[in-house]
Structure formats: structure tokens, C-alpha cells
Design a protein around this motif. Structure first.
Motif, PDB file in Angstrom:
ATOM      1  N   ARG A 207      -1.258   4.193  -1.639  1.00  9.86           N
ATOM      2  CA  ARG A 207      -2.507   4.204  -0.802  1.00  9.86           C
ATOM      3  C   ARG A 207      -2.320   4.586   0.515  1.00  9.86           C
ATOM      4  N   LEU A 208      -1.075   4.173   0.958  1.00 13.55           N
ATOM      5  CA  LEU A 208      -0.628   4.960   2.284  1.00 13.55           C
ATOM      6  C   LEU A 208       0.388   6.093   2.192  1.00 13.55           C
TER       7      LEU A 208
ATOM      8  N   ALA B 111       1.098  -1.060   0.036  1.00 15.43           N
ATOM      9  CA  ALA B 111       0.077  -0.055   0.111  1.00 15.43           C
ATOM     10  C   ALA B 111       0.887   1.386   0.008  1.00 15.43           C
ATOM     11  N   CYS B 112       2.107   1.200   0.754  1.00 15.46           N
ATOM     12  CA  CYS B 112       2.974   2.498   0.871  1.00 15.46           C
ATOM     13  C   CYS B 112       3.561   2.593  -0.620  1.00 15.46           C
TER      14      CYS B 112
ATOM     15  N   ILE C 229      -7.278  -0.947   3.666  1.00 15.20           N
ATOM     16  CA  ILE C 229      -6.276  -0.627   2.623  1.00 15.20           C
ATOM     17  C   ILE C 229      -6.788  -1.126   1.380  1.00 15.20           C
ATOM     18  N   GLU C 230      -7.521  -2.283   1.287  1.00 16.72           N
ATOM     19  CA  GLU C 230      -7.926  -2.698  -0.200  1.00 16.72           C
ATOM     20  C   GLU C 230      -9.105  -1.696  -0.703  1.00 16.72           C
TER      21      GLU C 230
ATOM     22  N   LYS D 226      -4.969   3.811  -5.609  1.00 19.44           N
ATOM     23  CA  LYS D 226      -3.555   3.676  -5.590  1.00 19.44           C
ATOM     24  C   LYS D 226      -3.358   5.002  -6.348  1.00 19.44           C
TER      25      LYS D 226
ATOM     26  N   ASP E 188       2.321   1.483  -3.690  1.00 18.74           N
ATOM     27  CA  ASP E 188       1.423   2.204  -4.955  1.00 18.74           C
ATOM     28  C   ASP E 188       0.578   3.280  -4.485  1.00 18.74           C
TER      29      ASP E 188
ATOM     30  N   TYR F 194      -1.821   2.349  11.028  1.00 20.14           N
ATOM     31  CA  TYR F 194      -2.270   0.975  10.471  1.00 20.14           C
ATOM     32  C   TYR F 194      -1.718  -0.197  10.891  1.00 20.14           C
TER      33      TYR F 194
ATOM     34  N   THR G 286       4.260   6.215  -5.703  1.00 27.08           N
ATOM     35  CA  THR G 286       4.490   4.708  -5.498  1.00 27.08           C
ATOM     36  C   THR G 286       6.096   4.490  -4.935  1.00 27.08           C
TER      37      THR G 286
END
Length: 356
Positions: free
Chosen positions: A288-289, A283-284, A313-314, A318, A286, A298, A323
Motif C-alpha cells: 500500500r505504501l 502498509a509497506c 492507509i486503511e 494492497k 502489503d 506518512y 509486499t
């Protein structure tokens, strides 16, 4: 142990009656006009016992007759008519503190009312049972009388009245006991409440046959009862267990089993932790985080509520531009001992332009 009870008749002036109730047996200590009882120090009606007698009387479904001179008791022997002088209505008995056992619902026949009004009949005579100590136990009968002395009712008639009372009471108790027994048997045999005595007997016969077949013990034969059959079944089970062959290859010590369970649990926890770390890292990577505080939050949530973190997360979008930056951040947060990958001159120039 049965308690010996005596029967007696006593008389009270009808002036004790009121428009609201008729006094049948007075509260406290009392004696007959002629000085009786001679076989007890006195008669005594306690409030506690009086209330019990009233409760029993109110269970009657029919009215209690009041006759003339206890003719009802004599009619049982002679067959002569015993006309009613009045009626004590079912459910109308009550105990009045300081007064005694009374009837709040009573009626006189027209003839008896005329006799009372003209004082042709002056006394009310109850027949009751009492203990050797003189304690009143039950009310049996009530009559109008003009002979207040107890000699007017022979002891033989009193004894017959007592005998009839005990016979009726015994039949009622037997009936109640039988019904209770049937109810318990229905419960024990898991039969419906509608099961009759014949149904219960048939089921008991089946049970007896099964016990005999399983244990070789005949219930209620040769001195054996159901408890003997149960004991025989227990002995048979112990004997069967002692003869059984145990295959040691099919069993392990409890300590070994518990250790295996613990290791399996630990392995599952390790796998779950790795899954969450990989998910956060991705997630980091792409985008997302973002942000160290968010990533750490998280991670903390993943320790106690991994399913929630996974779902969150899902559901995040993105961001391709972030990324590389996020991948670097999570790598630094996850493992401070890892060495960042080498950066060439072109990549360094691009990073500088974007402020990385």
C-alpha cells in the motif's frame, strides 16, 4: 440633604409670544417688574437646567392648564371655579437656545383669545421654584394676568403651590423607588416579573425560615439581620470542617498525582507511536505504501495527525507483488540498526529476475 426652594410668580408681556412658540421662562438672568426677587440676587435659567425642566415637563401625560390670575391655586383653598384661558399640550415643551423654556404646542380658548386680541389681558405669568442663589428649578403653573407686580400672588399661595409640587413629586419618587425595590427582590429570589408584592413577601418568609433552621439565627429578631445570619452560616461551616476526620488512605500528595498523570500520558503516546509504526510497516509489506519519500511523509504526518494517516492507509489498496520489497524498505527506514533476514539462493535468484 434636601435643598430649600422658594416659589415666585413673574410676568412677561404677551408680545414675547410668536406663532411658533410661547415663551414661559426666559433664558439667562432676569428680574420681576417690581425688582424681585428680594431674597436672591436675581433669577437665572441656564440652558442645562432649562433642558432638564423641559424633559420633566414632557413626561406629563396631561396638558398643563393656563388660567386667569392664578385662579387654580386659589381654587385649591376656596373651591371657586378656575376656568382655563388656554392649554399647554403634553409633550410640546422645548428649550430654545437663547430664548428659554417654551411651549411649541399651545392653544387659547376663544374667550381668552378675544381678551388678548382686545388687550384686555396683556401679561403671561409663570409660577416657578428657585434656589436661594436664584437658579430656576421647576415650572409649576402659568396664567394670564393684568397685574404684573408679584404682589398680586400672596406668599401663602406660592408656598401652597410649592408644597403641592413637592408632595406630588415625592409620591412619584416613592412609587418609582418601590417598583425598583420590587424588581431587585424578584431578581434576587429568582421570581418571575409578574410576581406581586405578596408573592415576594411569601418567598422572603420562606427564606427567613430556612435561614433560621440552618443557622439557628432568627433574622431581624434580637438585633440580628440577614448579614448576621450569613456570618453565622459561615462560622457553622468552619466549625463543621474543623471537626471532620480526614482519611489519609483516600488521598495522595498533589506531586504524586501529577506524576502519575504525566506517566499515563507518556505511556499513551508511546502506545500511539508504536501503533502507527506497525501500521506503516504493514502498509509497506502489503504494497500500500511505496517509495522512501512517501513512507517518510506518512511518518511525519503520523506525529501530528495519526488519525488522518490511519484513515488514509486503511483506504489504500494492497499490492501483493510489492509486499516483500516494501517490507524491506520500511524496515530500513524505521530502524537502520536492524539486520535484514538471510536470503537463500532460490530467493536471490527470484529477486534478481524482478530487479530487487
Amino acid at each position: 440633604m434636601k435643598t430649600t426652594l422658594l416659589a415666585a410668580a413673574c410676568s412677561f408681556a404677551l408680545e414675547a409670544a410668536t406663532p411658533d412658540y410661547l415663551v414661559l421662562i426666559p433664558e439667562g438672568i432676569f428680574k420681576g417688574i417690581d425688582g424681585r426677587p428680594f431674597d436672591a440676587p436675581h433669577w437665572n435659567l441656564t440652558p442645562e437646567r432649562g433642558k432638564q425642566i423641559v424633559a420633566a415637563l414632557n413626561q406629563r401625560s396631561i396638558d398643563m392648564v393656563m388660567d386667569y390670575e392664578h385662579a387654580t391655586l386659589e381654587a385649591q383653598k376656596t373651591g371657586e371655579p378656575a376656568p382655563a384661558s388656554g392649554w399647554l399640550k403634553a409633550g410640546g415643551f422645548q428649550y430654545i437656545e437663547g430664548v428659554g423654556i417654551c411651549s411649541a404646542k399651545f392653544t387659547w380658548t376663544d374667550k381668552a383669545a378675544g381678551f388678548i386680541g382686545s388687550e384686555e389681558y396683556k401679561y403671561l405669568s409663570p409660577v416657578f421654584l428657585y434656589s436661594k442663589a436664584g437658579d430656576v428649578q421647576h415650572l409649576l403653573h402659568v396664567a394670564l394676568t393684568n397685574t404684573p407686580n408679584l404682589d398680586q400672588l400672596p406668599e401663602a399661595r406660592l408656598a401652597a403651590a410649592a408644597q403641592d409640587f413637592f408632595a406630588q413629586n415625592s409620591q412619584q419618587q416613592d412609587s418609582e423607588m418601590n417598583e425598583e425595590l420590587l424588581e431587585r427582590l424578584r431578581w434576587m429570589l429568582n421570581l418571575p416579573i409578574s410576581a406581586t408584592a405578596e408573592d415576594i413577601i411569601a418567598e422572603l418568609n420562606k427564606l427567613t425560615a430556612q435561614i433560621q433552621e440552618a443557622t439557628g439565627t432568627t433574622v431581624a429578631a434580637n438585633g440580628h439581620n440577614l448579614f448576621d445570619a450569613v456570618a453565622a452560616a459561615g462560622q457553622w461551616k468552619v466549625a463543621a470542617n474543623s471537626q471532620a476526620t480526614v482519611d489519609p488512605t483516600q488521598y495522595v500528595p498533589m506531586a504524586v498525582y501529577q506524576e502519575a498523570v504525566q506517566k499515563a500520558g507518556n505511556a499513551d503516546a508511546v502506545a500511539k507511536t508504536k501503533e502507527m509504526n506497525d501500521l506503516i510497516t504493514a502498509a509497506c509489506s502489503d504494497g500500500r505504501l511505496t517509495g522512501e519519500a512517501t513512507i517518510n511523509w506518512y511518518k511525519d504526518q503520523a506525529k501530528t495527525n495519526p488519525d488522518f494517516v490511519k484513515a488514509q492507509i486503511e483506504s489504500l489498496p494492497k499490492i501483493a507483488a510489492l509486499t516483500q520489497q516494501q517490507t524491506s524498505q520500511v524496515n530500513l527506514a524505521a530502524n537502520h540498526q536492524q539486520t535484514p533476514p538471510p536470503v537463500d539462493d532460490v530467493q536471490a535468484s527470484i529477486d534478481a529476475q524482478f530487479g530487487f
